[in-house]
Enzyme design. Structure first.
Site, mmCIF file in Angstrom:
data_model
loop_
_atom_site.group_PDB
_atom_site.id
_atom_site.type_symbol
_atom_site.label_atom_id
_atom_site.label_comp_id
_atom_site.label_asym_id
_atom_site.label_seq_id
_atom_site.Cartn_x
_atom_site.Cartn_y
_atom_site.Cartn_z
ATOM 1 N N ASP A 67 29.412 -2.068 22.321
ATOM 2 C CA ASP A 67 29.240 -2.384 20.912
ATOM 3 C C ASP A 67 29.926 -1.375 20.004
ATOM 4 O OD1 ASP A 67 27.417 -0.241 21.427
ATOM 5 O OD2 ASP A 67 25.809 -1.665 21.700
ATOM 6 N N ASN A 136 12.719 -1.285 21.360
ATOM 7 C CA ASN A 136 12.186 -2.643 21.229
ATOM 8 C C ASN A 136 12.694 -3.570 22.331
ATOM 9 O OD1 ASN A 136 14.833 -3.015 20.475
ATOM 10 N ND2 ASN A 136 14.380 -3.839 18.427
ATOM 11 N N HIS A 138 15.945 -3.864 23.316
ATOM 12 C CA HIS A 138 17.310 -4.384 23.181
ATOM 13 C C HIS A 138 18.238 -3.717 24.195
ATOM 14 C CE1 HIS A 138 18.023 -0.912 20.262
ATOM 15 N NE2 HIS A 138 19.097 -0.829 21.034
ATOM 16 N N GLU A 143 19.287 -7.828 19.992
ATOM 17 C CA GLU A 143 17.951 -7.550 19.507
ATOM 18 C C GLU A 143 16.974 -8.663 19.897
ATOM 19 O OE1 GLU A 143 17.223 -4.751 18.283
ATOM 20 O OE2 GLU A 143 18.605 -4.022 16.753
#
Length: 261
Positions: A67, A136, A138, A143
């Site tokens: 990314d 979380n 990801h 996400e």
């Protein structure tokens, strides 16, 4: 899945690096999927040391990063291109033209996503994908949500993700709200996935990801479905796994007939 728990981060870093070293010795033109953040820094230092000792060469390898932030130029200290140059690329012998990171400043972000997918397709299947894990759940910047993307796409970053990454910026407000990220289809097409997680603060989420229900609300839980998943945890991250038997002693790297399995 192969679960490996290490007594300290240095042993973990060396084991992860040696997994990549063995791959490159057997397949010098391997395609690597690479991650950023705090987790891989020690791994990249160990790889740099291996290159300096002439134990391995990246001269024929290719890399694709997961990314890049939208809006950060390559020379921005918080961009992932800058990160990779600082922590790995400028210390090893990989040709710059064989290192690939999405262009977060592209005029047309959708076209940039399509371009990145074409590069991935042309390179062939990723041999090893190095992943970290977000608080979380990801992976990359995929996400949690009701639906997940298969291909490279522009992701809106969750507030928890931006908060976790604020330490790399002068102020929390400077953290970008979007990023270009490799999709789960590209991640899961990798022959081997190497998931590396460190720290007590990741103990709950890594346990949930690897033992809980498979759900898009925890993208990393889908890793349970990958046929060649290698997990490396330090003792902090492995706190919820203490009652389970590991498949490798803390000081031993993953080993196999093909160097990865």
């Amino acid at each position: 899945m192969k679960l490996n728990i290490f007594a300290n981060p240095n042993l973990l870093h060396e084991a992860a690096a040696q997994t990549i070293v063995r791959l490159l010795r057997q397949k010098p033109d391997a395609v690597l999927g690479l991650a950023t953040g705090g987790t891989p820094v020690g791994i990249y230092e160990a790889l740099t040391a291996a290159v300096r000792r002439r134990e391995v060469s990246f001269a024929r390898a290719a890399s694709f990063n997961l990314d890049e932030y939208v809006g950060l130029p390559p020379d921005h200290p918080a961009s992932y291109r800058f990160y990779m140059d600082q922590h790995l690329f400028r210390h090893i012998d990989i040709p710059p033209e064989r290192t690939h990171i999405p262009d977060g400043c592209a005029a047309d972000l959708e076209r940039e996503c399509e371009r990145y997918d074409r590069l991935l397709q042309a390179a062939g299947r990723i041999d090893l994908m190095l992943l970290g894990l977000g608080h979380n759940g990801h992976i990359g910047f995929n996400e949690p949500g009701r639906a997940l993307h298969s291909k490279t796409h522009v992701a809106v970053l969750h507030p928890q993700t931006r908060e976790a990454n604020a330490r790399f910026f002068c102020t929390p407000e400077e953290v970008p709200t979007k990023a270009i990220t490799m999709g789960l289809g590209s991640i899961f097409s990798a022959r081997t996935i190497l998931l590396v997680v460190k720290g007590n603060d990741k103990a709950d989420i890594v346990h949930r990801a690897l033992t809980g229900p498979i759900t898009t609300e925890c993208p990393a839980s889908l890793l349970q479905l990958h046929p060649r998943l290698v997990v490396m945890l330090d003792e902090g991250a492995a706190a919820r796994f203490k009652c389970q038997t590991t498949q490798n002693a803390p000081h031993e790297p993953v080993d196999s007939t093909n160097g990865l399995w």
